[in-house]
Design a protein around this motif. Sequence first.
Motif, PDB file in Angstrom:
ATOM      1  N   ILE A  64       0.434  -0.783  -0.408  1.00 16.29           N
ATOM      2  CA  ILE A  64      -0.361   0.309  -0.372  1.00 16.29           C
ATOM      3  C   ILE A  64       1.164   1.500  -0.163  1.00 16.29           C
ATOM      4  O   ILE A  64       1.691   0.927   0.318  1.00 16.29           O
ATOM      5  CB  ILE A  64      -1.135   0.388   1.363  1.00 16.29           C
ATOM      6  N   SER A  65       0.370   2.457  -0.072  1.00 10.74           N
ATOM      7  CA  SER A  65       0.883   3.753   0.187  1.00 10.74           C
ATOM      8  C   SER A  65       1.809   3.651   1.200  1.00 10.74           C
ATOM      9  O   SER A  65       1.154   3.870   2.131  1.00 10.74           O
ATOM     10  CB  SER A  65       0.232   4.900  -0.553  1.00 10.74           C
ATOM     11  N   THR A  66       2.559   4.762   0.212  1.00  8.80           N
ATOM     12  CA  THR A  66       2.803   5.364   2.221  1.00  8.80           C
ATOM     13  C   THR A  66       2.183   6.109   3.495  1.00  8.80           C
ATOM     14  O   THR A  66       2.324   5.430   4.016  1.00  8.80           O
ATOM     15  CB  THR A  66       4.444   6.261   2.364  1.00  8.80           C
ATOM     16  N   PRO A  67       1.234   7.043   3.103  1.00  9.19           N
ATOM     17  CA  PRO A  67       0.158   7.744   3.688  1.00  9.19           C
ATOM     18  C   PRO A  67      -0.716   6.511   4.384  1.00  9.19           C
ATOM     19  O   PRO A  67      -0.862   6.626   4.961  1.00  9.19           O
ATOM     20  CB  PRO A  67      -0.677   8.180   2.754  1.00  9.19           C
ATOM     21  N   LYS A  68      -1.087   5.949   3.615  1.00  8.10           N
ATOM     22  CA  LYS A  68      -2.039   4.537   4.545  1.00  8.10           C
ATOM     23  C   LYS A  68      -1.037   3.922   5.368  1.00  8.10           C
ATOM     24  O   LYS A  68      -1.301   3.744   6.534  1.00  8.10           O
ATOM     25  CB  LYS A  68      -2.424   3.629   2.558  1.00  8.10           C
ATOM     26  N   ALA A  69       0.438   3.287   5.247  1.00  7.27           N
ATOM     27  CA  ALA A  69       1.031   2.617   5.564  1.00  7.27           C
ATOM     28  C   ALA A  69       0.933   3.165   7.229  1.00  7.27           C
ATOM     29  O   ALA A  69       1.159   2.594   8.769  1.00  7.27           O
ATOM     30  CB  ALA A  69       1.509   2.031   5.033  1.00  7.27           C
ATOM     31  N   VAL A  70       0.851   4.620   6.727  1.00  8.82           N
ATOM     32  CA  VAL A  70       0.861   4.916   8.207  1.00  8.82           C
ATOM     33  C   VAL A  70       0.017   5.850   9.355  1.00  8.82           C
ATOM     34  O   VAL A  70      -0.182   5.512  10.718  1.00  8.82           O
ATOM     35  CB  VAL A  70       1.531   6.789   8.079  1.00  8.82           C
ATOM     36  N   ASN A  71      -1.245   5.654   7.983  1.00  4.76           N
ATOM     37  CA  ASN A  71      -2.008   5.869   8.564  1.00  4.76           C
ATOM     38  C   ASN A  71      -3.164   4.248   9.739  1.00  4.76           C
ATOM     39  O   ASN A  71      -2.900   4.439  10.986  1.00  4.76           O
ATOM     40  CB  ASN A  71      -3.702   5.621   7.882  1.00  4.76           C
ATOM     41  N   LEU A  72      -2.277   2.872   8.979  1.00  3.54           N
ATOM     42  CA  LEU A  72      -2.129   1.995   9.754  1.00  3.54           C
ATOM     43  C   LEU A  72      -1.723   1.872  10.944  1.00  3.54           C
ATOM     44  O   LEU A  72      -1.905   1.053  12.129  1.00  3.54           O
ATOM     45  CB  LEU A  72      -2.469   1.096   8.512  1.00  3.54           C
TER      46      LEU A  72
END
Length: 86
Positions: A20-28
């Motif tokens: 997944i993209s970096t912003p989504k990974a940070v949110n998770l």
Amino acid sequence: MGFNFILRSSTLFAYGLVNISTPKAVNLTLAEPFTAAMLGVVVFDENLTGVSIIGVLLLFWGLIINSYPEKEKCKRENKNIVILEP
């Protein structure tokens, strides 16, 4: 049994983060301790101390801030659109 469960779940989580993209990974990654804290309060009837409440609020604030698009990225996309126009 517990070690096996943790090993498998961590492996699947890491594999999912790669795809997944970096912003989504940070949110998770930010949502994981927030969810654990809320489950502890609701399911196990734990009490939150003042420091815990501040930590939960900071995590929640980080999730909100990270959900907004970056200004730099929007500016670059707008520049690309203008350059591509005939």
